[in-house]
Scaffold this active site. Structure first.
Site, PDB file in Angstrom:
ATOM      1  N   ASP A   3       0.760  -1.313   0.037  1.00  0.00           N
ATOM      2  CA  ASP A   3       0.067  -0.009  -0.133  1.00  0.00           C
ATOM      3  C   ASP A   3       1.043   1.459  -0.001  1.00  0.00           C
ATOM      4  OD1 ASP A   3      -2.642  -1.129   0.163  1.00  0.00           O
ATOM      5  OD2 ASP A   3      -2.215  -1.576   2.466  1.00  0.00           O
TER       6      ASP A   3
HETATM    7  C1  BGC Z   1       0.507   1.081   6.317  1.00  0.00           C
HETATM    8  C2  BGC Z   1       0.272  -0.092   5.535  1.00  0.00           C
HETATM    9  C3  BGC Z   1      -1.574   0.082   5.421  1.00  0.00           C
HETATM   10  C4  BGC Z   1      -1.953   1.218   4.874  1.00  0.00           C
HETATM   11  C5  BGC Z   1      -3.423   1.134   4.937  1.00  0.00           C
HETATM   12  C6  BGC Z   1       0.040   2.285   5.842  1.00  0.00           C
HETATM   13  O1  BGC Z   1       0.368   3.572   6.521  1.00  0.00           O
HETATM   14  O2  BGC Z   1       1.912   1.371   6.703  1.00  0.00           O
HETATM   15  O3  BGC Z   1       0.744  -1.171   6.083  1.00  0.00           O
HETATM   16  O4  BGC Z   1      -1.708  -1.092   4.701  1.00  0.00           O
HETATM   17  O5  BGC Z   1      -1.402   2.438   5.660  1.00  0.00           O
HETATM   18  O6  BGC Z   1      -4.138   1.276   6.324  1.00  0.00           O
HETATM   19  C1  NOJ Z   2      -1.393  -3.793   5.475  1.00  0.00           C
HETATM   20  C2  NOJ Z   2      -2.600  -3.901   4.478  1.00  0.00           C
HETATM   21  O1  NOJ Z   2      -3.906  -4.541   5.494  1.00  0.00           O
HETATM   22  C3  NOJ Z   2      -2.346  -4.969   3.388  1.00  0.00           C
HETATM   23  O2  NOJ Z   2      -3.338  -5.121   2.450  1.00  0.00           O
HETATM   24  C4  NOJ Z   2      -1.101  -4.558   2.658  1.00  0.00           C
HETATM   25  O3  NOJ Z   2      -1.048  -5.286   1.781  1.00  0.00           O
HETATM   26  C5  NOJ Z   2      -0.068  -4.344   3.637  1.00  0.00           C
HETATM   27  N1  NOJ Z   2      -0.283  -3.512   4.852  1.00  0.00           N
HETATM   28  C6  NOJ Z   2       1.381  -3.834   3.015  1.00  0.00           C
HETATM   29  O4  NOJ Z   2       1.341  -2.558   2.633  1.00  0.00           O
END
Ligand code: BGC
Ligand code: NOJ
Length: 796
Positions: free
Chosen positions: A486
């Site tokens: 993400d």
């Molecule tokens: C985090 C991710 C997460 C995303 C969406 C980011 O700040 O590092 O792990 O999936 O937010 O909530």
């Molecule tokens: C948390 C999210 O829930 C998941 O979908 C994502 O792929 C990871 N973060 C890595 O960014």
């Protein structure tokens, strides 16, 4: 010597915490249908019904000082004025004995001081919307004991978000009712709410409180409520401010005597036209029923036995005896348990997720499915249909949806270009587990719009088509807002700290940003989709052709010489290449391209796996990328916002380590697969202080080698890590793969450590008792599905 706060009790399927001052609250979850609770080892936490944001029952303060304040507390006030709690907190009076046992859907907390023992069993009975707190007080001393007991919970005014912000309203709306030993919370019931909560006990009380300040005092904390200190209740009736529920008892126990009190913390919904009794008070019929269901020890014990049977059944669907206690305890108990928790919670409520932010992730929910489909196939079926209904006609989809409404979340929208492929992943896992092809004919709308229904199979077609319709200049998938990572936001270009990295796309037209992670995922899921079509007797040739084109594109444009590239940026420049200054190699593309076996014949997979091991590995697992980014790169987005070694910037994402482990297993490299598996498995944690979070479940991220404290865990419980490790251990290490017509056995475990092991696997209407002799030579064996019990010996 490392300090030990607890240990496993595999026989009881419990984790036993013996020191209450854990480095972080170590929690458990109660509930498995729609009433859920989070409970820490000191009884902190909260509960809610269905939705952690809109139907919050207990108030909770996040990231408070001290940490984890608020929960269900029992205060014992001795005649000499001293006050203690069986769970140590909030008074923190030293105890002579303390033990917290987190089990499957229950938590038992016991404290003892000067011969008086207080033990509380907390659980949510199956089929009920309540927490039961069975409190047993025992005088183990030689003299009679007089003491006073106070219970305590604090109500949330239902909406957990406005409860924390709209005080000009909140502090005037609170309302309660008191009936005998039951304290009712009915804020907003007079208007649009048809639900209320209550806290009752199965014995007459000597007093109560429902107003927080009357009980605690304006200048005291949970650790020194003024009424507890004074040893009396005020019988306060809350009008506005902060309603609570506290029961008061004067108790006497002879030496050797025990007394059990059963508290029920319940939630009731009434029909809108039958909310009130004749006198205008709440209609309490349903609360009375719930209280009556647990008014004796025998009834509570029967409900608890039913809960244990529920878990026997769920966990009994896959049991291994491998000779390795760590592997057995993860596979048989904790990994399966965590998968069920991720089914229930998705990413909503934990001690790292507030329950008011995120809905259910499209990608997350599909991945979670491989972790629980063997346990609750019927519920997995509904989940798939709910998820698919948030897809758009072009195959794209909402990144999240809300559990209460099941609607896509407009706030975050779509544009995460890996999302659609996960629907194929989840559906195929369901089909292989159940053989229920009728799900493919279910009519499912797009974006929940009535009239737009098409079959689920058609949803899979548009999912696949979304990738082929969005290819970049190298024939690789365009990344959109991000892929699985993400935080790799290649079209975001934000220099405004108030922008959300997740939703900002300042530059997307003309973008050349392509993802090798999606490319690998496409090959894997494309093959799955083609296999499904063939199985259905449909033409798979166009799908196979698109997959093979993608394989070629990866070989041509996705190989960096020693490993797979990660992506191309907006301008078409390489990411995850030795040519980059930082971020030269990433785990995601090594995982997905080796799972897809890209260029395996030419040795590309072995090379990529060797590189991952050489560059990404450390004592605690494989980090996400190397070298970590040391500054913010506007063209890469959130990934470079994290300090080195944390989260997506070179943290150890326990979620994606399994991708490499599967890659290793498919390459037949058992020793490496096992080594990577052990490094991130909670069962092998040695330094509990360093790891910090619960040593019985996976966390999303462990600080990587560039961090200040490598090995420090964060974000425990709600993570795709649970499902991925389950999938890895059950299918790729132990080798039990569900297929459309049976089980394929293809293990990959080091032969010197695992010579013979046994797996009992329930599969549809069959049970397979498999004894596997692992020669280390590899190979696979297919067992056709046949209802009934089968005992089979296999040598591979
Ligand atoms: C985090 C991710 C997460 C995303 C969406 C980011 O700040 O590092 O792990 O999936 O937010 O909530
Ligand atoms: C948390 C999210 O829930 C998941 O979908 C994502 O792929 C990871 N973060 C890595 O960014």
């Amino acid at each position: 010597m490392n300090k030990i706060y607890g240990h496993f009790d595999d026989q009881a399927r419990e984790y036993v915490i013996t020191d209450p001052a854990t480095p972080w609250p170590w929690i458990n979850y109660l509930g498995s249908e729609d009433f859920f609770s989070l409970i820490s080892n000191t009884a902190g936490g909260y509960c809610f019904c269905r939705d952690a944001k809109f139907r919050r029952i207990l108030r909770y303060r996040y990231n408070g000082v001290p940490m984890d304040d608020g929960g269900r507390y029992f205060y014992i006030r001795e005649e000499d004025g001293s006050v203690w709690n069986p769970g140590w907190k909030p008074c923190k009076t030293p105890l002579d004995a303390y033990e917290c046992r987190h089990g499957m859907g229950y938590t038992r907390i016991a404290g003892e001081r000067k011969g008086l023992r207080a033990e509380v069993l907390f659980f949510v009975p199956p089929g009920r919307r309540c927490e039961v707190h069975k409190l047993t007080l025992t005088n183990n001393g030689k003299t009679a004991r007089d003491f006073r007991l106070f219970s305590f919970v604090e109500w949330c005014l239902w909406n957990a978000a406005t409860d924390m912000e709209n005080f000009q309203r909140n502090l005037s709306t609170g309302e309660v009712e008191i009936e005998g030993s039951t304290l009712y919370h009915k804020t907003e019931y007079r208007e649009r709410r048809d639900h209320y909560a209550f806290y009752g006990v199965n014995a007459p009380v000597d007093g109560f409180d429902t107003d927080r300040e009357s009980f605690i005092g304006m200048y005291n904390g949970f650790d020194a409520p003024q009424n507890v200190l004074a040893g009396q209740a005020s019988n306060s009736v809350a009008h506005g401010w902060s309603p609570i529920a506290s029961h008061f008892f004067r108790l006497h126990l002879e030496p050797g005597e025990s007394r059990t009190l059963i508290f029920v913390l319940g939630y009731v919904e009434n029909p809108a036209d039958a909310k009130f009794a004749a006198d205008g008070t709440i209609d309490k019929t349903r609360a009375h029923e719930l209280l009556a269901a647990f008014d004796s020890e025998a009834k509570v014990d029967a409900a608890f036995a039913a809960l244990n049977r529920y878990w026997d059944d769920l966990l009994g669907r896959f049991q291994v005896e491998s000779g390795c206690p760590e592997l057995d305890r993860m596979v048989n108990i904790w990994n399966q348990y965590q998968c069920m928790v991720t089914f229930n919670m998705s990413r909503s409520a934990s001690f790292f997720e507030s329950g008011i932010g995120r809905g259910m992730g499209f990608r997350d929910s599909n991945q979670d499915l491989v972790g629980f489909v063997h346990q609750i196939p019927e519920r997995a079926r509904q989940r798939i249909l709910d998820i698919a209904a948030t897809q758009f006609p072009d195959g794209g989809c909402y990144h999240q949806y809300q559990p209460l409404t099941k609607r896509g979340n407009d706030g975050i929208g779509g544009g995460f270009n890996d999302d659609p492929l996960w629907l194929i992943f989840g559906t195929v896992a369901y089909l292989k587990e159940t053989g229920d092809f009728s799900i493919l004919d279910e009519q499912v709308p797009f974006d929940n719009q009535p009239g737009s229904e098409v079959s689920l199979l058609e949803h899979l077609r548009v999912s696949f088509g979304h990738v082929t319709a969005n290819l970049g200049p190298h024939g690789l998938p365009l990344i959109g807002r991000a892929d699985w990572n993400d935080c790799l936001n290649l079209n975001c270009f934000s220099n405004n700290p108030d922008d959300s990295f997740q939703t900002t796309e300042n530059k997307s037209t003309g973008s050349k940003a392509e993802s090798l992670m999606i490319a690998g995922l496409f090959v894997c899921e494309g093959k799955d989709y083609a296999e499904l079509l063939r199985h259905l007797g449909k033409d798979a040739a166009p799908v196979e052709a698109a997959v093979s084109q993608m394989e070629q594109a990866i070989r041509k444009h996705g190989w960096d010489g020693e490993w797979f590239l990660r992506a191309y940026d907006y301008f078409g420049r390489k990411i995850g290449s030795h040519e980059n200054e930082e971020g030269q190699i990433f785990i995601e593309s090594q995982g997905w391209c080796t799972m897809a076996r890209i260029g395996a014949d030419e040795g590309l997979c072995d090379k990529a796996l060797d590189s991952a091991k050489r560059i990404l590995d450390c004592e605690h697992g494989l980090v996400l990328n190397q070298p970590a980014y040391t500054r913010y790169y506007i063209e890469y987005g959130e990934i470079s916002s994290y300090p080195q070694g944390y989260k997506e910037n070179a943290g150890i994402f326990c979620h994606n380590n399994p991708w490499v482990i599967i890659g290793e297993a498919l390459a037949g490299r058992a020793a490496d697969a096992w080594e990577h598996y052990c490094k991130i498995s909670p069962a092998f944690i040695k330094d509990q202080d360093l790891h910090k979070v619960e040593p019985y479940v996976y966390c999303q991220m462990v600080a990587g080698k560039d961090a200040a404290r490598p090995g420090e865990g964060k974000n425990s419980w709600l993570t795709g890590t649970a499902a991925w490790n389950w999938y890895t251990a059950s299918e790729f290490l132990l080798g039990i793969h569900p297929e459309y017509d049976g089980l394929r056995i293809e293990p990959c475990l080091p032969a010197d450590r695992f010579q013979t092991y046994r797996v009992v696997r329930r599969f549809r209407d069959a049970e397979y008792d498999l004894t596997i002799h692992n020669t280390g030579r590899g190979g696979s064996r297919f067992i056709p599905y046949e209802p009934g019990k089968h005992k089979i010996k296999i040598e591979l």
